[in-house]
Design a protein around this motif. Structure first.
Motif, mmCIF file in Angstrom:
data_model
loop_
_atom_site.group_PDB
_atom_site.id
_atom_site.type_symbol
_atom_site.label_atom_id
_atom_site.label_comp_id
_atom_site.label_asym_id
_atom_site.label_seq_id
_atom_site.Cartn_x
_atom_site.Cartn_y
_atom_site.Cartn_z
ATOM 1 N N LEU A 1 1.319 -1.111 -0.193
ATOM 2 C CA LEU A 1 -0.132 0.079 -0.042
ATOM 3 C C LEU A 1 1.006 1.410 0.203
ATOM 4 N N LEU A 2 1.931 1.827 0.535
ATOM 5 C CA LEU A 2 2.659 2.658 0.999
ATOM 6 C C LEU A 2 3.308 2.752 -0.840
ATOM 7 N N ILE A 3 3.878 1.473 -1.171
ATOM 8 C CA ILE A 3 4.686 1.858 -2.204
ATOM 9 C C ILE A 3 3.841 2.600 -3.488
ATOM 10 N N SER A 4 2.278 1.301 -3.634
ATOM 11 C CA SER A 4 0.994 1.839 -3.888
ATOM 12 C C SER A 4 0.656 3.412 -4.788
ATOM 13 N N THR A 5 0.689 3.645 -3.239
ATOM 14 C CA THR A 5 0.277 5.098 -2.919
ATOM 15 C C THR A 5 1.102 6.092 -3.646
ATOM 16 N N SER A 6 2.761 5.338 -3.346
ATOM 17 C CA SER A 6 3.798 6.680 -3.292
ATOM 18 C C SER A 6 3.716 6.260 -5.040
ATOM 19 N N PHE A 7 3.596 5.488 -5.493
ATOM 20 C CA PHE A 7 3.764 5.164 -7.058
ATOM 21 C C PHE A 7 2.432 6.105 -8.071
ATOM 22 N N PHE A 8 1.566 6.423 -7.251
ATOM 23 C CA PHE A 8 0.198 7.162 -8.157
ATOM 24 C C PHE A 8 0.281 8.524 -7.954
ATOM 25 N N ALA A 9 0.861 9.361 -6.590
ATOM 26 C CA ALA A 9 1.343 10.762 -6.684
ATOM 27 C C ALA A 9 2.163 10.492 -7.433
ATOM 28 N N TYR A 10 3.397 9.770 -7.395
ATOM 29 C CA TYR A 10 4.283 10.221 -9.089
ATOM 30 C C TYR A 10 3.544 10.526 -10.171
ATOM 31 N N MET A 11 2.912 9.281 -10.318
ATOM 32 C CA MET A 11 1.473 9.847 -11.712
ATOM 33 C C MET A 11 1.825 10.302 -12.101
ATOM 34 N N VAL A 12 0.710 11.032 -10.987
ATOM 35 C CA VAL A 12 -0.275 12.450 -10.853
ATOM 36 C C VAL A 12 0.925 14.002 -11.603
ATOM 37 N N ILE A 13 2.218 13.132 -10.898
ATOM 38 C CA ILE A 13 2.944 14.832 -10.766
ATOM 39 C C ILE A 13 3.526 14.744 -11.703
ATOM 40 N N LEU A 14 3.928 13.507 -12.392
ATOM 41 C CA LEU A 14 4.702 13.440 -13.441
ATOM 42 C C LEU A 14 3.566 13.535 -14.867
ATOM 43 N N PHE A 15 2.879 13.719 -15.301
ATOM 44 C CA PHE A 15 1.883 13.818 -15.745
ATOM 45 C C PHE A 15 1.686 15.323 -15.980
ATOM 46 N N ALA A 16 1.382 15.511 -15.191
ATOM 47 C CA ALA A 16 0.957 17.179 -14.464
ATOM 48 C C ALA A 16 2.481 18.178 -14.740
ATOM 49 N N ILE A 17 3.662 18.050 -15.026
ATOM 50 C CA ILE A 17 4.789 17.971 -15.407
ATOM 51 C C ILE A 17 5.344 17.607 -17.057
#
Length: 252
Positions: A226-242
């Protein structure tokens, strides 16, 4: 008459001038080898440096392969002389991984296997080709962006762990670096055995991340997932926004 350059008091360190009390200087750590410089000392120093670098690198790699979370925990708790700096390890590992991905042609193969590329004529679409070139250009940036984002999210999710942001950051550096290095195995499997797309590297990297989180944070497998999955989701959102605005500006 002036004293020869190579003649220095044997009771003082030739590097910093501190008084010697043993074989090594207590101030700067240089070994005392007597007066003057000879070929034996020059060769010995070179060999010693190489062995130390190789030994530390090998110890770090093996440690991260066996137990990435333990290495990160040891480093965070002060055992730093035995391991390669996590940021340096991460930079080098990601560079090797990207080089292998591009050199073997896996990047192009994965791009061509995407659903939108399978559509008739999509592979020759200028926008698709531009996207492929754009992603390759910023592949290293996208990989390294994982570190600060994951570290920040993990810090928020594990506030009671007592780790500073720097400790979370070092943990992510190690697991991202090790995941990238071991992911090269998936790259060569795709290239020389059977192409499975991103699956081999994804399985390897996620195993390293989750297993590392289990030992570093002392969580169970599901909590760590869950920790890694949540981090990955946040990363994908930020990555797309950039990345999306950069890509739009790039093709305009």
């Amino acid at each position: 008459m002036s004293q020869p350059v190579d003649v220095i008091d044997d009771t003082e360190c030739r590097n910093c001038g501190a008084v010697l009390t043993g074989k090594y200087c207590s101030a700067c750590g240089q070994r005392s080898r007597g007066v003057g410089l000879d070929a034996g000392e020059l060769a010995s120093e070179a060999l010693d440096s190489i062995v130390k670098i190789d030994g530390k690198l090998w110890r770090t790699f093996l440690g991260l392969t066996k137990n990435p979370g333990l290495v990160a925990k040891n480093y965070a708790q002060g055992m730093r002389a035995r391991y390669v700096n996590p940021l340096r390890y991460c930079f080098a590992a990601v560079a090797i991984s990207i080089a292998a991905t591009i050199w073997t042609g896996e990047f192009d193969a994965i791009s061509e296997s995407l659903i939108f590329v399978q559509l008739e004529g999509a592979a020759n679409d200028p926008v698709v080709q531009e996207l492929n070139t754009f992603l390759m250009r910023y592949l290293n940036v996208m990989s390294l962006l994982t570190v600060p984002v994951y570290a920040f999210v993990l810090m928020l999710l594990t506030r009671r762990s007592g780790y500073s942001y720097a400790s979370h950051f070092s943990f992510v550096c190690y697991v991202v670096g090790q995941g990238a290095l071991l992911g090269v195995l998936g790259t060569f499997f795709n290239s020389y055995v059977y192409f499975l797309g991103i699956l081999p590297s994804l399985v390897i990297t996620n195993f390293v991340y989750i297993y590392g989180a289990m030992r570093f944070y002392g969580r169970g497998v599901w909590a760590s997932t869950l920790l890694i999955s949540t981090s990955f989701f946040a990363y994908m959102v930020i990555l797309f926004a950039i990345i999306y605005p950069l890509f739009i500006l790039d093709i305009l």
